[in-house]
Design an enzyme around this catalytic site. Sequence first.
Site, mmCIF file in Angstrom:
data_model
loop_
_atom_site.group_PDB
_atom_site.id
_atom_site.type_symbol
_atom_site.label_atom_id
_atom_site.label_comp_id
_atom_site.label_asym_id
_atom_site.label_seq_id
_atom_site.Cartn_x
_atom_site.Cartn_y
_atom_site.Cartn_z
ATOM 1 C CE LYS A 1 -23.854 33.509 -5.189
ATOM 2 N NZ LYS A 1 -23.107 33.555 -3.979
ATOM 3 N N GLY B 1 -17.424 37.169 -11.296
ATOM 4 C CA GLY B 1 -18.311 38.005 -10.474
ATOM 5 C C GLY B 1 -17.513 39.034 -9.697
ATOM 6 C CG HIS B 2 -14.858 37.727 -6.602
ATOM 7 N ND1 HIS B 2 -14.700 36.369 -6.781
ATOM 8 C CD2 HIS B 2 -15.435 37.885 -5.394
ATOM 9 C CE1 HIS B 2 -15.144 35.736 -5.709
ATOM 10 N NE2 HIS B 2 -15.606 36.626 -4.858
ATOM 11 C CG MET C 1 -14.835 35.647 2.084
ATOM 12 S SD MET C 1 -15.589 34.518 3.242
ATOM 13 C CE MET C 1 -16.593 33.520 2.147
HETATM 14 P P1 AMP Z 1 -17.184 36.411 -1.585
HETATM 15 O O1 AMP Z 1 -15.749 36.289 -1.974
HETATM 16 O O2 AMP Z 1 -18.018 35.241 -2.004
HETATM 17 O O3 AMP Z 1 -17.364 36.791 -0.136
HETATM 18 O O4 AMP Z 1 -17.771 37.623 -2.432
HETATM 19 C C1 AMP Z 1 -17.149 38.876 -2.401
HETATM 20 C C2 AMP Z 1 -18.041 39.878 -3.107
HETATM 21 O O5 AMP Z 1 -18.259 39.443 -4.456
HETATM 22 C C3 AMP Z 1 -19.417 40.004 -2.453
HETATM 23 O O6 AMP Z 1 -19.819 41.376 -2.487
HETATM 24 C C4 AMP Z 1 -20.281 39.159 -3.350
HETATM 25 O O7 AMP Z 1 -21.638 39.541 -3.357
HETATM 26 C C5 AMP Z 1 -19.646 39.406 -4.705
HETATM 27 N N1 AMP Z 1 -19.977 38.318 -5.626
HETATM 28 C C6 AMP Z 1 -19.824 36.987 -5.410
HETATM 29 N N2 AMP Z 1 -20.300 36.289 -6.472
HETATM 30 C C7 AMP Z 1 -20.768 37.195 -7.360
HETATM 31 C C8 AMP Z 1 -21.407 37.099 -8.634
HETATM 32 N N3 AMP Z 1 -21.659 35.918 -9.222
HETATM 33 N N4 AMP Z 1 -21.762 38.246 -9.270
HETATM 34 C C9 AMP Z 1 -21.522 39.450 -8.691
HETATM 35 N N5 AMP Z 1 -20.931 39.605 -7.481
HETATM 36 C C10 AMP Z 1 -20.559 38.495 -6.819
#
Ligand code: AMP
Length: 260
Positions: free
Chosen positions: A126, A13-14, A7
């Site tokens: 996560k 993490g990303h 998003m």
């Molecule tokens: P989001 O942008 O929050 O929807 O996350 C996009 C992707 O990044 C999803 O697959 C999440 O699980 C992963 N993600 C978010 N935060 C972390 C993190 N701290 N460590 C590893 N992957 C993450």
Amino acid sequence: MGLVPTMGYLHAGHASLIAAAAADTDLVVVTSFVNPLQFAAGEDLDSYPSDPERDESVVASAGGHVVFRPSRDEMYPRPMITTVSVAELSKVMEGASRPTHFDGVTTVVTKLFSIVGRCRAYFGEKDFQQLAIVRRMTADLSLPADVVGCPTVREHDGLALSSRNVYLGPDERKAAPVLNRALRSGAAAIEAGESDAAVVRAGMRSVIEAEPLARLDYVEVADPETLAPLENCDSRARLFGAVRFGRARLIDNVAVGASW
Ligand code: AMP
């Protein structure tokens, strides 16, 4: 092709997902879309943080190649009357607190898989429940994607990196690692021989309730595949929690026997 759905408002993490995709595949597509279908009324859809320029540089330095940042109109040019829904797994934990959330996730991920074509798709542990649901959906529907789970990247104090951490005020930021601490205390209890999940849940709850800035949503001890709550737990159990700190709602999960 490697696919990393996000998003936006990218963090380390990303970047770890993008780097894993870059190590395995020739062309890494990072999608950045704040998907309205997965937000309920009153959630942070319209205030979700965004920094497209910084995202471009995170993608490039992690080894990604293409950023796909569609508009809402491009993704949903007409009202959606088709939904992809995964039963059971979507009802518990995050699904109980956010009843329409996972239908939004599985519908948009299906669209992304369809737009991108055959790929390896990288998701973070996560969001462990999301990963389990996407895996099951991909298998059930024979979607042309190999789903790869990647470990959670954390701050030095255990707080899982999240785009939503930006909502935390300074005192809330100091308090927020209590969620990971509570989950680790649950894992430690199981490692020390506790097998009654109710005892483990109560222990995790009391750690969170001792923090005045934390408002507990749930803690759970669940099977890592079915996500069903356990009564008796062993080393296969996974520990999950969701807590609010002010306007931030944070989630986390840990395995038993992990270093975190
Ligand atoms: P989001 O942008 O929050 O929807 O996350 C996009 C992707 O990044 C999803 O697959 C999440 O699980 C992963 N993600 C978010 N935060 C972390 C993190 N701290 N460590 C590893 N992957 C993450």
